[in-house]
Design a protein around this motif. Structure first.
Motif, mmCIF file in Angstrom:
data_model
loop_
_atom_site.group_PDB
_atom_site.id
_atom_site.type_symbol
_atom_site.label_atom_id
_atom_site.label_comp_id
_atom_site.label_asym_id
_atom_site.label_seq_id
_atom_site.Cartn_x
_atom_site.Cartn_y
_atom_site.Cartn_z
ATOM 1 N N SER A 128 0.831 -1.210 0.000
ATOM 2 C CA SER A 128 0.000 0.000 0.000
ATOM 3 C C SER A 128 0.865 1.260 0.000
ATOM 4 O O SER A 128 0.578 2.235 -0.704
ATOM 5 C CB SER A 128 -0.927 0.012 1.216
ATOM 6 N N CYS A 146 -6.956 3.205 2.386
ATOM 7 C CA CYS A 146 -6.453 1.840 2.272
ATOM 8 C C CYS A 146 -7.378 0.893 3.035
ATOM 9 O O CYS A 146 -7.694 1.121 4.200
ATOM 10 C CB CYS A 146 -5.038 1.778 2.844
ATOM 11 N N TYR A 147 -7.834 -0.144 2.351
ATOM 12 C CA TYR A 147 -8.668 -1.191 2.971
ATOM 13 C C TYR A 147 -7.946 -2.522 2.813
ATOM 14 O O TYR A 147 -7.547 -2.873 1.701
ATOM 15 C CB TYR A 147 -10.030 -1.271 2.279
ATOM 16 N N PHE A 200 -16.411 -5.632 -2.250
ATOM 17 C CA PHE A 200 -15.074 -5.793 -2.822
ATOM 18 C C PHE A 200 -15.052 -6.916 -3.857
ATOM 19 O O PHE A 200 -14.458 -7.978 -3.618
ATOM 20 C CB PHE A 200 -14.060 -6.123 -1.727
ATOM 21 N N VAL A 286 -7.540 -9.305 0.641
ATOM 22 C CA VAL A 286 -8.084 -8.194 -0.150
ATOM 23 C C VAL A 286 -7.290 -6.938 0.178
ATOM 24 O O VAL A 286 -7.009 -6.677 1.348
ATOM 25 C CB VAL A 286 -9.554 -7.908 0.228
ATOM 26 N N GLN A 288 -7.432 -2.809 -1.136
ATOM 27 C CA GLN A 288 -7.929 -1.756 -2.027
ATOM 28 C C GLN A 288 -7.300 -0.433 -1.597
ATOM 29 O O GLN A 288 -7.349 -0.074 -0.418
ATOM 30 C CB GLN A 288 -9.451 -1.646 -1.946
ATOM 31 N N ILE A 290 -7.216 3.646 -2.639
ATOM 32 C CA ILE A 290 -7.845 4.713 -3.437
ATOM 33 C C ILE A 290 -7.078 6.013 -3.196
ATOM 34 O O ILE A 290 -6.903 6.436 -2.053
ATOM 35 C CB ILE A 290 -9.333 4.898 -3.060
ATOM 36 N N GLN A 299 -7.730 3.853 -8.405
ATOM 37 C CA GLN A 299 -8.043 2.758 -7.480
ATOM 38 C C GLN A 299 -7.268 1.497 -7.848
ATOM 39 O O GLN A 299 -7.242 1.080 -9.000
ATOM 40 C CB GLN A 299 -9.549 2.474 -7.512
ATOM 41 N N TYR A 300 -6.626 0.899 -6.845
ATOM 42 C CA TYR A 300 -5.934 -0.382 -7.020
ATOM 43 C C TYR A 300 -6.717 -1.446 -6.265
ATOM 44 O O TYR A 300 -7.132 -1.223 -5.123
ATOM 45 C CB TYR A 300 -4.523 -0.320 -6.444
ATOM 46 N N ASP A 301 -6.908 -2.585 -6.909
ATOM 47 C CA ASP A 301 -7.576 -3.704 -6.242
ATOM 48 C C ASP A 301 -6.748 -4.969 -6.367
ATOM 49 O O ASP A 301 -6.349 -5.356 -7.466
ATOM 50 C CB ASP A 301 -8.963 -3.944 -6.862
ATOM 51 N N TYR A 303 -6.832 -9.058 -5.134
ATOM 52 C CA TYR A 303 -7.550 -10.169 -4.494
ATOM 53 C C TYR A 303 -6.720 -11.422 -4.718
ATOM 54 O O TYR A 303 -6.387 -11.761 -5.863
ATOM 55 C CB TYR A 303 -8.943 -10.348 -5.105
ATOM 56 N N ARG A 369 -5.899 -1.802 -11.807
ATOM 57 C CA ARG A 369 -5.846 -0.361 -11.555
ATOM 58 C C ARG A 369 -6.913 0.310 -12.402
ATOM 59 O O ARG A 369 -7.046 -0.001 -13.591
ATOM 60 C CB ARG A 369 -4.459 0.156 -11.955
#
Lengths: 375, 375
Positions: A128, A146-147, A200, A286, A288, A290, A299-301, A303, A369
């Motif tokens: 992150s 940040c999640y 998510f 997970v 995420q 933003i 946004q980055y994801d 998984y 992204r």
């Protein structure tokens, strides 16, 4: 050119994953005090082992003296002292111990020794920060969110949770006030507050709540809005709040038959069997991130799931491979800033950022992204 | 005629209420090991006091030797032994200690000594048994149902409950399997099972669940269907079930820093401040008894609140005054059956039954009775 030699201190879940990843390209030695762990890794991988009690400063210094790079993957409570010993020995190091102390206390020492010490180098903190550092260097940022969460794929009531690390450390997340940044100022959020349900993608709807995970970003970044939240299956937090409200997480000693006991210590013991991740239990991670600034929302994801083939947990993969990606940068001299370097320093460099992302990609950890204008 | 002399063993919440009620008509001596309790009752009421450690058999025998009747209101864990000492001393006794042992083990001894020992003489067990005994003597019964609860008038989250007795005893109700009678046979219900929401007039909607409260009725009655349930505000049981499921009520020792601790003992300590009934906190008591037989359904309803004027809790009133009503029967020779007599024996006699009901009535504890045919 001779193969570089790496010492991996600590052979727990993450340390083992780091060692087995690095041993494909480097000469790796795992160091731990637990013979069973050492035997298992030695028997199955091209890794040498040394048995040593790393809680003793002189042992740390003695055992690492012939290595080019040290990975510090010891438990958090002994992380700071171990890192200090490594730096005093003049060794480059990547640290994954997530100790509670401020790493910058060792900055001058690291600079004096002319070494690179990357700290907090997991997924979040870790990846992150690398993402944030990359963008912060290139645009004026307004906010960072940040999640992050690691959860079982088949959750069981009542907790719907398994801890990839010790229950005591998990409870710590539930009681420590969380520092966020609002309007350019650090604000303290009550532990477990700010709960909200967010969707998510593959992970479905999860509940996010404030945790104290910004860490070095509170010092290194100058962004007016920053927040970090941890993820659980919906409902988990209500149970935790209830246990906390009743007093099961209290640190105030009670007397039981002459013995003085902290409720939190008893609760930790009682919760352990519920939260223990079983061997080869399927879990996922997970992340995420933003970022907003200059009219854009990026946004980055990520998984990632338990890897069936190698029986490697997703938490170990995402944490360990971020660490080994950065280790490779140091070993190949792609990153050589001196002193204490949190992940955001690593991400500042375009090539470093790209290398980490593609290193993870090769190991099946994909990140998407998306970018859109803020209207 | 000389005034009869009564010894009240134990000067807790209930014992104190019993002593202050009886002292209006009899010569009462309160006996306890706690000087503060004794001073308080001595200063405010026409009650004499003796300080004595009633956990010692010889003290019990010594202290009661000049009395006509003994009331045993000691804590449950020492109830059986204390009662035994009283019977051995040849004294008539009314017991309110609700000990776990089977009182009929002392039946032969009581008969040999030619004394009357009424046990379990509170509200339920107690008044509920008196009602059942009355009807059982007069008709062929098909079923007996008993619902009972003592609750705060202003419930507070999360538990919405205050314990009029020790939290350890309350938790005991939540873990002990409950014996009911179905089809003429004793069946064991899991603790906390059978939860249902029922409306109780002034008390509103409460949640009822099986508890092991039939006690002597399991032996003395020959009724094909009997059940007993305890009442809480809706929601309480879900939290208790959760704590139990997590393991907080386990009796299996865990080790904490060298000390061996039973989770249930720790939980009891942690729950104590939540469940502690504050001084003069307003609470109420609900009792509902439903008896079916010979085509009739007879229902008794009792609702009683904290008495503002005398600052007496409803639990102490309903429990204590049932005890003193029966004590009066013994003192005036209206009930003189020998041996161990549970409340259902007392209710068999029309005059005894009427006397108890009117005794309670005079003290403001009203019971309504409704009867309708079963269609």
């Amino acid at each position: 050119m001779r193969t570089k030699k790496i010492a991996v201190l600590g052979c727990g879940l993450i340390g083992r994953t780091i060692a087995t990843d690095l041993c494909r390209n480097y000469h790796v030695t795992s160091i731990d005090n637990d013979m069973d762990r050492l035997k298992e890794i030695e028997n199955n991988h091209h890794v040498e082992t040394i048995k040593a009690d790393l809680s003793k400063k002189e042992n740390v210094k003695d055992v690492i003296k012939d290595f080019d790079l040290v990975i510090c993957a010891v438990p958090g409570f002994m992380g700071f002292e171990t890192l200090k010993s490594i730096i005093e020995s003049g060794k480059d190091v990547v640290d994954i111990s997530f100790f509670a102390e401020d790493p910058f206390e060792l900055d001058q020492l690291a600079k004096d020794k002319n070494i690179t010490a990357v700290v907090d180098c997991g997924i979040a903190p870790g990846l992150s920060g690398i993402i944030l550092g990359y963008h912060n260097e290139r645009m004026q940022l307004e906010s960072f969110e940040c999640y992050v969460g690691g959860l079982p794929l088949e959750p069981k009531l009542p907790f719907m949770y398994k801890a990839p690390f010790s229950p005591a450390d998990v409870i710590e997340e539930y009681i420590r006030p969380a520092r966020m940044v609002e309007g350019g100022k650090i604000v303290i959020k009550e532990a477990l507050s700010g709960a909200e349900i967010i969707e998510f993608g593959s992970a479905g709807k999860l509940e996010a709540f404030y945790t104290d995970g910004l860490r070095t970003l509170l010092k290194t970044m100058n962004i007016p809005e920053m927040k970090e939240k941890t993820l659980r299956y919906p409902g988990h937090i209500d149970i935790i709040k209830l246990l906390k409200e009743i007093g099961f997480f209290s640190e105030k000693e009670i007397e039981i038959g002459g013995a003085k006991i902290k409720p939190i210590v008893a609760a930790s013991k009682i919760l352990f069997p519920h939260w223990k991740l079983e061997k080869d239990e399927k879990e996922f991670t997970v992340l995420q991130v933003i970022i907003r600034g200059e009219g854009k929302r990026i946004q980055y994801d990520l998984y990632d799931e338990f890897e069936e083939k190698t029986k490697t947990s997703s938490m170990a993969r995402t944490t360990g491979y971020t660490c080994t990606a950065v280790a490779k940068l140091l070993l190949e001299n792609d990153f050589n800033r001196k002193g204490i370097c949190p992940p955001e320093f690593v991400g500042e460099d375009q090539e470093c950022f790209n290398n980490v992302v593609s290193y993870l990609n090769v190991r099946g950890i994909k990140m998407t992204r998306s970018e859109k204008p803020i209207i």
